[in-house]
Design a protein around this motif. Structure first.
Motif, mmCIF file in Angstrom:
data_model
loop_
_atom_site.group_PDB
_atom_site.id
_atom_site.type_symbol
_atom_site.label_atom_id
_atom_site.label_comp_id
_atom_site.label_asym_id
_atom_site.label_seq_id
_atom_site.Cartn_x
_atom_site.Cartn_y
_atom_site.Cartn_z
ATOM 1 N N UNK A 188 11.288 11.602 7.915
ATOM 2 C CA UNK A 188 11.533 11.022 6.587
ATOM 3 C C UNK A 188 10.415 10.063 6.193
ATOM 4 N N UNK A 189 9.992 9.216 7.152
ATOM 5 C CA UNK A 189 8.921 8.258 6.871
ATOM 6 C C UNK A 189 7.610 8.967 6.565
ATOM 7 N N UNK A 190 7.330 10.048 7.289
ATOM 8 C CA UNK A 190 6.081 10.780 7.063
ATOM 9 C C UNK A 190 6.070 11.440 5.689
ATOM 10 N N UNK A 191 7.192 12.000 5.282
ATOM 11 C CA UNK A 191 7.268 12.611 3.952
ATOM 12 C C UNK A 191 7.048 11.571 2.856
ATOM 13 N N UNK A 226 0.806 -1.217 0.000
ATOM 14 C CA UNK A 226 0.000 0.000 0.000
ATOM 15 C C UNK A 226 0.841 1.269 0.000
ATOM 16 N N UNK A 227 2.146 1.131 0.164
ATOM 17 C CA UNK A 227 3.023 2.300 0.149
ATOM 18 C C UNK A 227 3.152 2.999 1.489
ATOM 19 N N UNK A 228 2.882 2.294 2.591
ATOM 20 C CA UNK A 228 2.994 2.878 3.929
ATOM 21 C C UNK A 228 4.344 2.486 4.525
ATOM 22 N N UNK A 229 5.167 3.442 4.942
ATOM 23 C CA UNK A 229 6.413 3.084 5.646
ATOM 24 C C UNK A 229 6.077 2.270 6.891
ATOM 25 N N UNK A 230 6.731 1.144 7.039
ATOM 26 C CA UNK A 230 6.402 0.231 8.138
ATOM 27 C C UNK A 230 6.644 0.861 9.508
#
Length: 381
Positions: A276-279, A260-264
């Motif tokens: 960085x993960x939020x961006x 789904x493209x969500x950083x784990x």
């Protein structure tokens, strides 16, 4: 079975006890699939539910019925946040979502429908069902909100992977139980084989004995003549730890999040490299999804002529930056003359205001042309 039959025939008592209920079937861990999907899809749904849907014309926000439906109360049973969270859940899980406008001007998410596709004419939606009620009328494509997510249903695409994970998770639980189970032997003083009645009574007694040991911290076992119970050590106790089971569930959620493209790290609440993960989450997961929704709303709620005249639908409140966090950058953009005050306000998710000072472009002395020289405070020689 020939060898086994020969062994059983040599010991009729063993043959009668062989039918005791000591086997069980492996259960499918269906909740693993539910856990991974609910965790990741609801994460996206909660993000989109914070959006602010604005209808504007030439930069000025318009307050009309659509503004109320999209931001306050889409229908009589849902708030806007609940509606959009359910909208995203249906979109990702089923790969598409259909929203219709009822005769009472309620936006309703369809639970089921049939789409009849045409090459030249608009597609038609039939048998649209909402909460068990099926509409008799048909809906044209240009009078509904319809969005597709990917090329295949997420659940269908991942059924094989979930099956493998379920089998592995079940086996790990079985191994853990097996290595830590209580084991014992029962000796019976019997000179002849047990008939069916006595065999059932023996099975019931053994079951009660096992339940007493399993459920109670202290279990008292009656000592009966001709009946002896002996507990034996359980072999290898290494098994699979609870940590390994938790890691398997985490890995499954990670696989769904990656699709789904969500950083784990965001899904699990890890604060390392949060910015960085939020961006990455906003750019590669939420951004494309917001664009799909914005494009569909503009196509269905705004006529072509109105759109050309400056009317549009914007989806804000998710990807905009916090003004307090980018105050220095805002000052540089304003001081360099690249943006005026109202343009910066719109980039931060705020509405422009009627202030002529904010419509002007300003340039500080630090940004003057290199050829220009200030003679203030000096004298010509």
């Amino acid at each position: 079975m020939g060898f086994l039959d020969s062994v059983l025939r040599k010991n009729r008592e063993l043959e009668s006890l062989f039918d005791l209920d000591i086997f069980y079937e492996t259960n499918q861990r269906a909740y693993l699939k539910k856990l991974a999907l609910e965790t990741c899809i609801n994460f996206i749904g909660r993000t989109i539910s914070q959006s602010d849907f604005r209808i504007s014309k030439s930069g000025k926000r318009l307050y009309n019925d659509w503004n109320y439906l999209l931001n306050v109360r889409p229908n009589t049973d849902q708030s806007a946040a609940e509606f959009w969270q359910g909208f995203i859940y249906r979109l990702i899980l089923d790969n598409e979502v259909l929203v219709i406008l009822s005769d009472n001007n309620d936006l309703l998410i369809a639970d089921d429908f049939f789409r009849e596709e045409y090459a030249v004419y608009p597609d038609v939606f039939k048998d649209v069902t909402v909460k068990g009620y099926t509409f008799k009328r048909t809906f044209q494509m240009d009078e509904v909100i319809h969005i597709t997510y990917n090329n295949e249903k997420l659940t269908k695409f991942m059924d094989g992977m979930f099956g493998d994970y379920a089998d592995l998770f079940t086996r790990m639980i079985e191994t853990n139980k097996h290595s830590n189970q209580i084991r014992g032997t029962v000796s019976i003083d019997a000179t002849q084989s047990l008939d069916e009645k006595n065999q059932n009574r023996l099975q019931e007694f053994i079951d009660r004995l096992f339940n007493a040991i399993r459920k109670s911290a202290v279990a008292i076992i009656p000592k009966l003549k001709g009946f002896e119970y002996n507990e034996v050590a359980a072999g290898d106790k290494s098994g699979r730890s609870v940590d390994e089971l938790a890691k398997l569930k985490r890995d499954l959620i990670d696989d769904v999040a990656n699709i789904l493209g969500i950083p784990t790290s965001l899904v699990h609440g890890d604060m390392a490299e949060y910015e960085t993960a939020m961006k990455a989450y906003i750019k590669f997961c939420i951004g494309p999804l917001v664009k799909k929704i914005r494009d569909e709303l503009n196509a269905k709620l705004i006529s072509r002529q109105d759109y050309m005249n400056g009317m549009k639908v914007d989806v804000l409140g998710v990807s905009e930056m916090n003004p307090l966090e980018v105050a220095t950058a805002v000052d540089k953009l304003r001081a360099s003359g690249v943006y005026n005050g109202n343009e910066i306000r719109m980039k931060l998710g705020d509405e422009p205001v009627d202030n002529s000072a904010l419509d002007e472009y300003v340039l500080t002395k630090n940004y003057q042309r290199a050829a220009e020289q200030s003679v203030e405070g000096g004298e010509e020689g």
